[in-house]
Every structure is written in C-alpha cells, then in structure tokens.
Design a protein around this motif. Structure first.
Motif, short mmCIF file in Angstrom:
data_model
loop_
_atom_site.label_atom_id
_atom_site.label_comp_id
_atom_site.label_asym_id
_atom_site.label_seq_id
_atom_site.Cartn_x
_atom_site.Cartn_y
_atom_site.Cartn_z
N ASN A 60 -32.66 -10.56 -26.58
CA ASN A 60 -31.24 -10.63 -26.94
C ASN A 60 -30.38 -11.38 -25.91
O ASN A 60 -29.17 -11.49 -26.08
CB ASN A 60 -30.64 -9.23 -27.15
CG ASN A 60 -31.46 -8.37 -28.10
OD1 ASN A 60 -32.08 -8.89 -29.01
ND2 ASN A 60 -31.43 -7.08 -27.88
N GLU A 61 -31.00 -11.87 -24.83
CA GLU A 61 -30.23 -12.57 -23.80
C GLU A 61 -30.76 -13.99 -23.56
O GLU A 61 -30.19 -14.72 -22.75
CB GLU A 61 -30.27 -11.80 -22.48
CG GLU A 61 -29.64 -10.42 -22.53
CD GLU A 61 -29.70 -9.71 -21.19
OE1 GLU A 61 -30.00 -10.38 -20.18
OE2 GLU A 61 -29.47 -8.49 -21.15
N GLN A 62 -31.84 -14.35 -24.22
CA GLN A 62 -32.50 -15.61 -23.93
C GLN A 62 -31.81 -16.78 -24.62
O GLN A 62 -31.94 -17.00 -25.82
CB GLN A 62 -33.97 -15.55 -24.35
CG GLN A 62 -34.77 -16.78 -23.97
CD GLN A 62 -34.85 -16.94 -22.47
OE1 GLN A 62 -35.37 -16.09 -21.77
NE2 GLN A 62 -34.34 -18.07 -21.97
N GLU A 63 -31.05 -17.53 -23.84
CA GLU A 63 -30.38 -18.73 -24.35
C GLU A 63 -31.37 -19.90 -24.37
O GLU A 63 -32.39 -19.88 -23.67
CB GLU A 63 -29.20 -19.08 -23.45
CG GLU A 63 -28.11 -18.02 -23.39
CD GLU A 63 -27.13 -18.13 -24.54
OE1 GLU A 63 -27.23 -19.13 -25.29
OE2 GLU A 63 -26.29 -17.23 -24.68
N VAL A 111 -29.29 -17.40 -30.11
CA VAL A 111 -30.07 -16.44 -29.31
C VAL A 111 -30.94 -15.59 -30.24
O VAL A 111 -30.42 -14.76 -31.01
CB VAL A 111 -29.14 -15.52 -28.49
CG1 VAL A 111 -29.96 -14.50 -27.70
CG2 VAL A 111 -28.26 -16.35 -27.57
N TYR A 121 -37.12 -22.71 -25.32
CA TYR A 121 -36.72 -21.50 -24.61
C TYR A 121 -37.75 -21.20 -23.52
O TYR A 121 -38.94 -21.04 -23.81
CB TYR A 121 -36.64 -20.31 -25.56
CG TYR A 121 -35.57 -20.41 -26.61
CD1 TYR A 121 -34.38 -19.71 -26.50
CD2 TYR A 121 -35.76 -21.22 -27.75
CE1 TYR A 121 -33.39 -19.80 -27.48
CE2 TYR A 121 -34.78 -21.32 -28.72
CZ TYR A 121 -33.60 -20.60 -28.58
OH TYR A 121 -32.63 -20.70 -29.55
#
Length: 245
Positions: A118-121, A170, A111
């Motif tokens: 909450n948005e980190q793919e 995620v 990552y």
C-alpha cells in the motif's frame, strides 16, 4: 452374472473417463510460444495464480524480452512479474506491474519492491527496462517488456503476483492465500527449468521448444503413455475375469 457384467462395465467407463480428464488437463496447461502475434523462445505455465511467462534470452546482450499473463485478484486489480537479483521472495523484487486505469486505458510501470504493501510508488529498477506495454482481454492482463539483466547469470529468482485493488498508481496488498505466498522460485533462462519455491507446486509444463530428451518432456510423455496403457490393461484384465465367470 448380470450384476458382475454391469459392475465391470462401470469400472471400465470410469477408467476411460479418468484418462480423458487427465489428458485434457495436461493439454490445457501446456503453453505455446506465441502470444498476441509475438513469438518467444520459451514459455512456462504456473498453476500458482494460473499464470504464463514467455521469454527470449539474448546471450550476447544479456537481455530478456518477456511477456507475462494472468488475471488480477478481482476487477480493477493488478498483476506483476519481476526478478529479485539478491534473494528470493517479494522484498527486493524488480517488478513490472500492470493494471487498467479507471478511464479504461492500460498502465504498466516499474516498481522496486522495498516498501510495505500500500506504500510502493512507481520507481526505477536496478537494471534497465524498456518497451513496456500491457493489454487486457476478458479480464486477463498481459505484460510485455524488455530488460537487461543485472549480471551474466542466467539462473535468476523470479516472482509473480496479483492483487485486487490499485489506488492511483499504488498497488494495494495482494491476497494471503497459499498460491500468493508461494508464487516465486528459480528460473533458468537458458534451459527453461523452473519450479516454485513454496509447497504448492506448479504442473510440469510442456512447450514446443522443449527437446524430447529433457526431464520435463520425458515425464509428461511417460504420464500420457502410462495412463492409457494402464486403462487398457485393466480393461483386458476385467474382461478376462468376466470370461471366467
């Protein structure tokens, strides 16, 4: 006279208990260089999030094999470790994050931490990473990976973190406790010198690979020696006072 002797014995017992507790704590919080049958050149324990990092640095290849171990914030959560090549702290960290899938299998992915929680793919890092693997044992997760450092610098800024939930792939927000907010700092890959940047400090660790002449092992030796000597001296002094009475 009897009351004085009783009080003296109580003080002596308290001193001995203090020495045993401190010595036991130091022993528990030191780390070995072997983890799950893999041996690394160095290891460091961090009291922040009760984490351990093992690594071997190859100067010729400018590469680093590492293992990182800690517990998620709660069951079903995640753990992660990474290097921030440009600054300190979480944003910009090139991380490897691991968690247990709902089907029971372990997942470890990379990552590039540039988005809000909450948005980190999952995403590619700014430097090569390979041989990613992870295990879980009694709720504790261990990450294994190899990476090629982004430059020839051996002093890096590293970050480690835990969270309590994963949605899909995620990781969700980590807790905002002081230990979570301060789990980052400098790491010298050659000497092993490291310290958290925040106010909550980690215990100076000891490893088998640290030479006795280094500040870390010297300070630990001083602590181990001074406490028993202090307790023994105090006991002799109290016995002397008791004899005078």
């Amino acid at each position: 006279m009897g009351e004085w002797r009783t009080m003296t014995l109580q003080i002596m017992v308290m001193l001995l208990i203090m020495v045993v507790r401190v010595s036991s704590e130091a022993t528990v919080k030191s780390c070995e260089t072997t983890v799950e049958s893999q041996t690394f050149g160095k290891c460091r324990y961090f009291s922040l999030l009760e984490s351990t990092l093992w690594w071997t640095y190859d100067t010729d290849k400018n590469s680093m094999d590492f293992a990182f171990r800690t517990k998620p914030a709660s069951k079903g959560g995640w753990v992660g470790w990474g290097i921030n090549p440009n600054t300190t702290g979480m944003v910009g960290t090139q991380a490897v994050i691991a968690f247990q899938h709902s089907n029971g299998s372990m997942v470890a992915m990379t990552y590039n931490v540039v988005k809000p929680p909450n948005e980190q793919e999952p995403s590619a890092l700014s430097f090569p990473v390979s041989i990613i693997n992870s295990t879980i044992n009694d709720g504790t997760i261990t990450i294994f990976a190899s990476l090629v450092l982004p430059s020839k610098k051996t002093a890096v800024s590293h970050t480690w973190q835990v969270g309590g939930e994963v949605k899909g792939v995620v990781p969700q927000s980590h807790p905002l406790a002081p230990a979570n907010l301060n789990s980052f700092g400098p790491l010298d890959l050659l000497s092993g010198v490291t310290a958290p940047a925040g106010p909550v400090g980690a215990m100076p660790p000891t490893t088998k690979t640290t030479p006795p002449s280094t500040p870390a092992s010297s300070s630990n030796s001083a602590i181990h020696l001074s406490l028993p000597v202090l307790a023994f001296s105090s006991s002799l002094f109290l016995c002397f006072l008791l004899h005078l009475r």
